[in-house]
Enzyme design. Structure first.
Site, PDB file in Angstrom:
ATOM      1  N   SER A 121      89.878 110.269  10.700  1.00 20.33           N
ATOM      2  CA  SER A 121      91.335 110.351  10.500  1.00 20.33           C
ATOM      3  C   SER A 121      92.054 110.414  11.836  1.00 20.33           C
ATOM      4  CB  SER A 121      91.683 111.611   9.705  1.00 20.33           C
ATOM      5  OG  SER A 121      90.955 111.625   8.514  1.00 20.33           O
ATOM      6  N   ASP A 166      82.333 119.732   8.748  1.00 23.08           N
ATOM      7  CA  ASP A 166      81.145 119.459   9.571  1.00 23.08           C
ATOM      8  C   ASP A 166      81.145 120.158  10.942  1.00 23.08           C
ATOM      9  OD1 ASP A 166      80.388 117.808   7.573  1.00 23.08           O
ATOM     10  OD2 ASP A 166      80.962 115.938   8.567  1.00 23.08           O
ATOM     11  N   MET A 208      75.298 119.491   4.313  1.00 23.17           N
ATOM     12  CA  MET A 208      76.103 118.370   4.840  1.00 23.17           C
ATOM     13  C   MET A 208      76.131 118.370   6.373  1.00 23.17           C
ATOM     14  SD  MET A 208      79.293 117.921   2.267  1.00 23.17           S
ATOM     15  CE  MET A 208      79.103 117.123   0.679  1.00 23.17           C
ATOM     16  N   GLN A 301      79.617 122.590  -1.223  1.00 19.37           N
ATOM     17  CA  GLN A 301      79.953 122.996   0.144  1.00 19.37           C
ATOM     18  C   GLN A 301      81.424 122.812   0.487  1.00 19.37           C
ATOM     19  OE1 GLN A 301      76.494 121.603   2.884  1.00 19.37           O
ATOM     20  NE2 GLN A 301      76.252 120.563   0.945  1.00 19.37           N
ATOM     21  N   ASN A 536      87.507 148.405  17.081  1.00 15.00           N
ATOM     22  CA  ASN A 536      88.243 149.200  18.074  1.00 15.00           C
ATOM     23  C   ASN A 536      87.372 149.624  19.259  1.00 15.00           C
ATOM     24  OD1 ASN A 536      86.627 150.899  16.590  1.00 15.00           O
ATOM     25  ND2 ASN A 536      88.076 152.583  16.552  1.00 15.00           N
ATOM     26  N   GLN A 577      91.878 150.158   5.722  1.00 10.22           N
ATOM     27  CA  GLN A 577      91.193 151.003   6.706  1.00 10.22           C
ATOM     28  C   GLN A 577      91.405 150.455   8.127  1.00 10.22           C
ATOM     29  OE1 GLN A 577      87.110 151.328   5.385  1.00 10.22           O
ATOM     30  NE2 GLN A 577      87.607 153.058   4.074  1.00 10.22           N
ATOM     31  N   ARG A 663     103.295 149.384  -7.133  1.00  9.09           N
ATOM     32  CA  ARG A 663     101.980 149.978  -7.422  1.00  9.09           C
ATOM     33  C   ARG A 663     101.262 150.154  -6.096  1.00  9.09           C
ATOM     34  NH1 ARG A 663     103.632 150.472 -11.831  1.00  9.09           N
ATOM     35  NH2 ARG A 663     102.736 149.890 -13.829  1.00  9.09           N
ATOM     36  N   GLN A 671      85.928 147.792   1.659  1.00  7.55           N
ATOM     37  CA  GLN A 671      86.162 147.079   2.917  1.00  7.55           C
ATOM     38  C   GLN A 671      84.942 147.044   3.830  1.00  7.55           C
ATOM     39  OE1 GLN A 671      90.401 148.159   4.374  1.00  7.55           O
ATOM     40  NE2 GLN A 671      89.888 149.539   2.738  1.00  7.55           N
TER      41      GLN A 671
HETATM   42  P1  ATP Z   1      85.320 113.746   7.340  1.00  6.81           P
HETATM   43  O1  ATP Z   1      84.889 114.357   8.642  1.00  6.81           O
HETATM   44  O2  ATP Z   1      85.538 114.767   6.292  1.00  6.81           O
HETATM   45  O3  ATP Z   1      84.504 112.599   6.877  1.00  6.81           O
HETATM   46  P2  ATP Z   1      87.161 111.866   8.444  1.00  6.81           P
HETATM   47  O4  ATP Z   1      88.590 111.980   8.820  1.00  6.81           O
HETATM   48  O5  ATP Z   1      86.194 111.632   9.553  1.00  6.81           O
HETATM   49  O6  ATP Z   1      86.794 113.154   7.601  1.00  6.81           O
HETATM   50  P3  ATP Z   1      86.893 109.150   7.524  1.00  6.81           P
HETATM   51  O7  ATP Z   1      86.573 108.611   6.169  1.00  6.81           O
HETATM   52  O8  ATP Z   1      86.018 108.767   8.639  1.00  6.81           O
HETATM   53  O9  ATP Z   1      86.994 110.708   7.351  1.00  6.81           O
HETATM   54  O10 ATP Z   1      88.390 108.704   7.911  1.00  6.81           O
HETATM   55  C1  ATP Z   1      89.489 108.955   7.038  1.00  6.81           C
HETATM   56  C2  ATP Z   1      90.470 107.820   7.100  1.00  6.81           C
HETATM   57  O11 ATP Z   1      90.978 107.682   8.431  1.00  6.81           O
HETATM   58  C3  ATP Z   1      89.898 106.450   6.769  1.00  6.81           C
HETATM   59  O12 ATP Z   1      89.779 106.243   5.390  1.00  6.81           O
HETATM   60  C4  ATP Z   1      90.927 105.533   7.411  1.00  6.81           C
HETATM   61  O13 ATP Z   1      92.078 105.441   6.603  1.00  6.81           O
HETATM   62  C5  ATP Z   1      91.296 106.306   8.683  1.00  6.81           C
HETATM   63  N1  ATP Z   1      90.487 105.774   9.789  1.00  6.81           N
HETATM   64  C6  ATP Z   1      89.227 106.105  10.115  1.00  6.81           C
HETATM   65  N2  ATP Z   1      88.808 105.407  11.187  1.00  6.81           N
HETATM   66  C7  ATP Z   1      89.816 104.595  11.553  1.00  6.81           C
HETATM   67  C8  ATP Z   1      90.028 103.634  12.580  1.00  6.81           C
HETATM   68  N3  ATP Z   1      89.089 103.333  13.467  1.00  6.81           N
HETATM   69  N4  ATP Z   1      91.217 102.985  12.641  1.00  6.81           N
HETATM   70  C9  ATP Z   1      92.182 103.280  11.761  1.00  6.81           C
HETATM   71  N5  ATP Z   1      92.048 104.173  10.767  1.00  6.81           N
HETATM   72  C10 ATP Z   1      90.901 104.827  10.647  1.00  6.81           C
END
Ligand code: ATP
Length: 765
Positions: A121, A166, A208, A301, A536, A577, A663, A671
């Site tokens: 992402s 991860d 995972m 997970q 502490n 506490q 309450r 704890q």
């Molecule tokens: P996780 O670590 O949980 O797998 P992640 O963010 O690594 O999460 P991915 O499936 O790799 O998950 O990426 C999520 C989304 O990010 C993809 O479906 C895509 O829309 C976008 N994305 C990933 N790589 C690229 C890239 N190189 N260019 C543009 N968009 C990307």
């Protein structure tokens, strides 16, 4: 739907529209990020938006991009998954997809986006920002947007927050969701443990983590597993079966009835061939004849609510992401919000993504040492600790005439991780050829009953997951009978001592260091390993047990909040506490979204109480006809001697004049926690191993002049991501508030301000 707080000075800045999206695999804590982003954006005088379904929502536009308000995210801290949805969007990987996304963003008038997701992402975010000027040009040329829009939105501000179970992002020590996922894994393995023990079985458990063995490594340490396979430490293809069988066989010979092997889903051998759970199972069956089962934990997970650590991390990073966006200039690189040395910080997004990718590349190129070096130092140290305590290698043992007799004692109230520390210290002693002793039932147990016994390896093997304190603990100090204590130290010829506990453990160490002038038996290296829910102890930012305590409190408060929300018109005053330290109350307040927190440090002033009552009245008034949110006030047990929990509840009830009710709830010894949290188990293991290493290194202090011995009496504390040994003399003389029984300076002093900002609690001047 006005925000209950007034915008701060930052509202003087340009009123920005800041959108947040969650993308990739979901992780616990994403909701807490969204909540923090929405509320911080409002409190900074800007307009918050969410983009539903990750990049897919960005591509679809329209209703997928939605304005948010303060109340929209109430109660989100306690909820797992992501309420704004997430997706893996193949189209966003194509330029045409990103073009549509750009158009939708401009049309919605969004100035900045905060992306919460994994490395994929964030790679997408990085590509998007790099292409932005070209995308705008193309949109203008094809008349999809006006040139003035292109001018208004010429800079796309992007900030990354790493949400991923991860923990695979190189530039940050923890990703949001990783510790919750670890919690789910440990809970499952703890369950499996009982059946494995009953049938004397072996279990191979797949967890995972594609290119990152963090979850597997931490789970292996926290559950006391026998062996581990992770991608960064790919074993020799021809030898790994032999190595594993040697260790497992030795553990069995020593009396262990069960075997646990943890396999990361991305585990490979040195030829890059996958090491699967079924392969491992076949080896255990064929070579050792063990009745072996495979368990793949899968999506469990990702499940359930976030643990306290993730709620905290998500909240602080969400706040920081908004502030980072507001301070960006066209020249600054897009930031990624990271955690380094236990501090929230900003890193360049591009570099972080690049570094993360280089781990995968190193593994693919069989450069495993390089892959390992790209992990954080804590990861490497934890791996070394795991090998040190599970290894069947006799080459690192001290010769028997040089082996050390190491005593362990617990002092103070029980805290999660005490048993895990003793187990790890015992295992490490056996690996090094030392003899571990337990002093049962504290100093009085020793002085009055000579309660000393040798610990056996197999006895302590099951202790990692046990709560409480197996060797008994109490608050008595050595000065109850120095003479008898010294006599037994001499009788058993102790070469080193580990004192596990809270403030009394700290005082014990100080007393023994002072008493060594009269009692030479005390001239041995001594380590205080802080373990107390109050957190502490001077010399450490973190004590064992405080994470377990926070998690117990979070569970408790979630239930109480649900009850308060259901009855519509009730506020709970919860007594927490922590003695004279407001640590637990402050952290619990932040991660449960409590309306007010009272600590001994701040006390309870009448103006503050009055202001909080007015605040509650306003909240209940605003809630009429809406979904009610549970309301909590956390009060540390020592915040005020007159304004007790009952008195506060009574005053609020009186002032509410029937509009709402109060309450009290006192979780008390709940704890101290039952099963220790994975964080406490792992930290206990690492700290215990390091404590023994410290004793080994300082074993000759008796031969030093008296004044040079003092450096061997230390607190083994956590400072940032590191363990550090601080001499008791210095801590005692310069860093301790004795009357208040707490350190002079604490690292969490300003947390309360963030907590207040996120619930809209007014400031009292
Ligand atoms: P996780 O670590 O949980 O797998 P992640 O963010 O690594 O999460 P991915 O499936 O790799 O998950 O990426 C999520 C989304 O990010 C993809 O479906 C895509 O829309 C976008 N994305 C990933 N790589 C690229 C890239 N190189 N260019 C543009 N968009 C990307």
């Amino acid at each position: 739907k006005a925000s209950p707080i007034t915008p701060t000075d930052i509202s003087m800045l340009e009123r920005k529209r800041i959108a947040v999206l969650t993308s990739g695999g979901d992780s616990q804590g994403m909701n807490a990020v969204v909540r923090a982003v929405i509320r911080t954006t409002i409190s900074r005088g800007c307009e918050p938006y969410v983009i539903y379904e990750g990049y897919e929502g960005l591509l679809k536009g329209g209703d997928y991009i939605k304005r948010m308000y303060w109340d929209d995210v109430r109660g989100w801290l306690a909820l797992g998954g992501t309420l704004i949805g997430t997706a893996r969007c193949a189209e966003f990987k194509e330029r045409a997809g990103r073009l549509r996304a750009a158009k939708n963003l401009v049309q919605a008038g969004i100035d900045a986006i905060i992306v919460c997701g994994g490395d994929g992402s964030l790679t997408g975010a990085d590509v998007f920002r790099a292409e932005w000027p070209e995308l705008l040009k193309e949109l203008v040329n094809s008349k999809q947007i006006q040139p003035k829009d292109a001018e208004n939105y010429k800079n796309l501000n992007i900030c990354g927050v790493v949400g991923s179970i991860d923990n695979d992002m190189s530039s940050t020590d923890a990703t949001i969701g990783a510790y919750s996922s670890l919690d789910r894994i440990c809970e499952a393995v703890d369950y499996i443990d009982a059946t494995a023990q009953s049938h004397s079985r072996a279990f191979v458990i797949e967890v995972m983590g594609r290119n990152c063995g963090w979850l597997a490594l931490m789970a292996a340490i926290a559950t006391g597993a026998d062996y581990l396979f992770i991608p960064e430490k790919a074993p020799n293809a021809k030898e790994f079966g032999d190595k594993m069988c040697k260790i497992v066989a030795r553990h069995r010979e020593n009396g262990k009835r069960k075997t646990i092997v943890i396999v990361s889903e991305g585990a490979i051998d040195s030829d890059l061939k996958p090491v699967t759970a079924n392969m491992v199972k076949d080896i255990l069956v064929e070579r050792l004849g063990l009745d072996t089962r495979v368990t793949t934990l899968g999506h469990v997970q990702r499940g359930g609510p976030a643990v306290a650590f993730d709620r905290l991390l998500a909240t602080l990073q969400g706040v920081e992401a908004v502030d980072a966006i507001l301070s960006l200039t066209p020249e600054t690189a897009s930031p990624l919000i990271a955690l380094n040395e236990n501090k929230i910080c900003r890193k360049p997004l591009v570099d972080s993504v690049k570094m993360t990718k280089s781990v995968a590349e190193a593994i693919n190129n069989k450069e495993f040492a390089k892959a390992m070096s790209l992990r954080d130092p804590e990861f490497i140290e934890n791996l070394e600790s795991f090998y040190a305590i599970t290894s069947a290698d006799k080459s690192s043992r001290f010769p028997s005439d040089k082996s050390l007799k190491i005593a362990m004692i617990c002092i103070g109230a029980p805290a999660g991780g005490m048993n895990a520390a003793i187990r790890a210290a015992t295992s490490y002693c056996f690996a090094r050829g030392h003899i571990p002793y337990a002093i049962n039932n504290g100093w009085t147990g020793l002085a009055r009953h000579e309660s000393v016994r040798k610990l056996s390896w197999v006895e302590t093997e099951e202790w990692t997951i046990k709560g409480g304190c197996e060797i008994g603990t109490n608050r008595n100090l050595p000065d109850t009978d120095y003479g008898m204590i010294a006599y037994y130290f001499q009788k058993y010829k102790f070469d080193g001592l580990i004192i596990i506990g809270g403030f009394e453990a700290f005082i014990s160490l100080n007393q023994l260091e002072q008493a060594r002038r009269n009692y030479p038996a005390f001239c041995i290296p001594m380590v205080c390993l802080p373990a107390t829910i109050s957190n502490n102890v001077p010399g450490t930012e973190y004590s064992l047990g405080s994470d377990t305590c926070l998690n117990s409190l979070v569970d408790y408060c979630d239930v109480i909040k649900q009850s308060a929300a259901s009855t519509r018109s009730r506020v709970f005053v919860v007594e927490v506490q922590g003695g004279n330290s407001g640590y637990v109350a402050t952290y619990a307040g932040l991660v449960t979204g409590s309306q007010a927190v009272y600590t001994p440090e701040s006390g309870i002033s009448l103006p503050a109480l009055e202001s909080d009552i007015e605040f509650l009245k306003r909240l209940f008034h605003n809630d009429e006809g809406l979904n009610h949110a549970g309301k909590l006030i956390l009060r540390n047990e020592k915040s005020s001697s007159t304004l007790t929990t009952e008195v506060i509840a009574d005053i609020i009830r009186e002032e509410a004049k029937g509009k709402f009710d109060t309450r009290t709830a006192i979780p008390g010894h709940v704890q101290q926690g039952g099963t220790p949290s994975p964080i406490d188990r792992v930290r206990a293991t690492r700290a215990a191993v390091r404590s023994i290493q410290f004793i080994e290194k300082n074993q000759h202090i008796r031969e030093l002049p008296f004044h040079k011995q003092a450096g061997a009496f230390v607190v083994n504390g956590v400072k940032g991501a590191k363990l550090s040994f601080s001499p008791i003399r210095h801590l005692h003389d310069f860093e301790t508030e004795f009357v208040e029984r707490r350190p002079k300076n604490v690292h969490w002093a300003k947390l309360g301000l963030i907590s207040d900002m996120l619930v809209g609690r007014p400031k009292v001047y």
